[in-house]
Design a protein around this motif. Structure first.
Motif: not given
Length: 307
Positions: A75-83, A139-143, A145-151
Motif C-alpha cells: 500500500x505504500x506506493x499507492x498512498x504515496x501517490x495519493x499523498x 517492485x515494478x509497481x513501486x518504481x 508509482x514512486x517515479x510518477x510521484x517524483x515527476x
C-alpha cells in the motif's frame, strides 16, 4: 535481542511517531492529507518493525511470515501517490477503469503475500530468499508509482517559486533518499547474494522526516516573524519540528529561489519594523509608565532582532 532488532524497533516507533505528530499538530494542513500521511507511516512502521523481528519468528512460520510482512509494503506506493497529489494540490481524477485496475493490482499483491507467493525463503536462513513473479510485479509497481510521484514534485518545483518550490524539493529529497536506499537493500543487493534488508530502515526514516518537515512548514517567513516577535507565544503556537527545521528550510529557500528569498525577506523585515513601531507607540501612550521603563522594554524587544 541484537542490534538489528533495536534499530528496527526505534525506526518503526520514530516513523509512527512522526505520522501521529503531523496528524495532531498540522492543523493548517487538510485533514485528508494528514490522514493519508498517518496511514502511510503506519504501513511503513509495520514493515520496518516486521523486518527487524523476522529473525525471531518461530520455525513453523519462517516461510510464511516474511511474505505477510511484505503485505504492508503493497500500500505504500499507492498512498504515496495519493499523498503527493493532496500536498501539491494537483487536481487529478482517475478514470473508473484505472481505479479498478489499481484495486485489482493491490488485491493481487496482497493475496500473493498472504499465500506466500511473493518470495521463497531459502534453507540458509529467513533473510535469504528467492524473488517470485509477484515480487517483481511489486517492485515494478513501486518504481512506477514512486517515479510518477517524483515527476509531479519535480514539475511543481520547476513551475512554481517560493515556499511551494521548497516544499516540493523537500518531498522529492525525502522520496529519493528512502526509495534509493530501500531498493538497494531489498532488491538490488539480494540479486548478488547480499541480504542486508534491515539497512533500508534508515532510508525510510529519512524519507518520513523530510516529508514531515515539508507538510508542517506552511510558511517559513511567517514562522520566523512570529518567533522574533514573541518567542514564548511561538513555542505554544508553532510545532517543535517547524521551529527546529526553520533555519535549514530558509537556507534551502535561499538556494532554490534567491530572488524570491530576498523579496520575501524584505517584506518580512517591513512587517517586523511595523510591529516594533506599533509597540513603541503603545508604550509612549501609556502615561503610567516612566521613560526608563519604556526604554528597557523597547531595548529588550530590539535585542532579539539585533543578535
Amino acid at each position: 535481542m541484537d542490534v538489528v532488532f533495536w534499530v528496527s524497533l526505534f525506526c518503526s516507533l520514530a516513523v509512527l511517531f512522526l505520522g501521529v505528530y503531523v496528524f495532531r499538530v498540522g492543523e493548517r494542513v487538510s485533514f485528508e492529507t494528514r490522514k493519508t500521511f498517518l496511514t502511510l507511516t503506519a504501513t511503513l512502521s509495520i514493515w520496518v518493525f516486521g523486518s527487524g523481528v523476522r529473525e525471531y519468528i518461530p520455525e513453523s512460520l519462517s516461510r510464511l511470515a516474511p511474505n505477510w510482512i511484505l503485505a504492508a509494503v503493497v500500500f505504500v506506493p499507492f498512498y504515496l501517490k495519493e499523498l503527493t497529489l493532496s500536498i501539491l494540490e494537483e487536481k487529478y481524477e482517475p478514470s473508473r477503469e484505472f481505479r479498478t485496475f489499481e484495486y485489482f493490482l493491490l488485491g493481487y499483491l496482497v493475496l500473493s503475500c498472504f499465500f506466500s507467493a511473493t518470495i521463497n525463503v531459502m534453507e540458509e536462513g529467513i533473510s535469504v530468499y528467492k524473488p517470485l513473479f509477484a515480487y517483481h510485479v511489486l517492485i515494478a509497481y513501486s518504481v512506477l508509482y514512486v517515479s510518477a510521484s517524483i515527476f509531479l514534485m519535480l514539475r511543481k518545483a520547476i513551475r512554481y517559486r517560493g515556499i511551494v518550490r521548497v516544499r516540493s524539493t523537500l518531498l522529492m529529497l525525502g522520496t529519493l533518499s528512502g526509495f534509493i536506499v530501500s531498493i538497494l537493500f531489498v532488491y538490488i543487493l539480494p540479486i548478488f547474494g547480499i541480504y542486508k534488508g534491515y539497512f533500508s530502515v534508515f532510508g525510510i526514516l529519512s524519507w518520513v522526516f523530510f516529508w514531515s518537515v515539508a507538510i508542517i512548514q506552511y510558511n517559513a517567513f511567517e514562522i520566523r516573524e512570529l518567533i522574533l516577535r514573541n518567542p514564548f507565544t511561538a513555542k505554544r503556537e508553532i510545532p517543535f519540528l517547524s521551529r527546529i527545521s526553520l533555519k535549514p528550510v530558509l537556507g534551502l529557500y535561499f538556494l532554490l529561489d534567491p530572488l524570491g528569498y530576498r523579496l520575501r525577506l524584505r517584506k518580512s523585515r517591513i512587517e517586523i519594523v511595523r510591529y516594533l513601531l506599533q509597540y513603541q507607540t503603545a508604550l509612549m501612550n501609556n502615561s503610567e509608565m516612566n521613560q526608563d521603563t519604556q526604554l528597557r522594554k523597547v531595548t529588550k524587544i530590539f535585542e532579539r532582532f539585533l543578535k
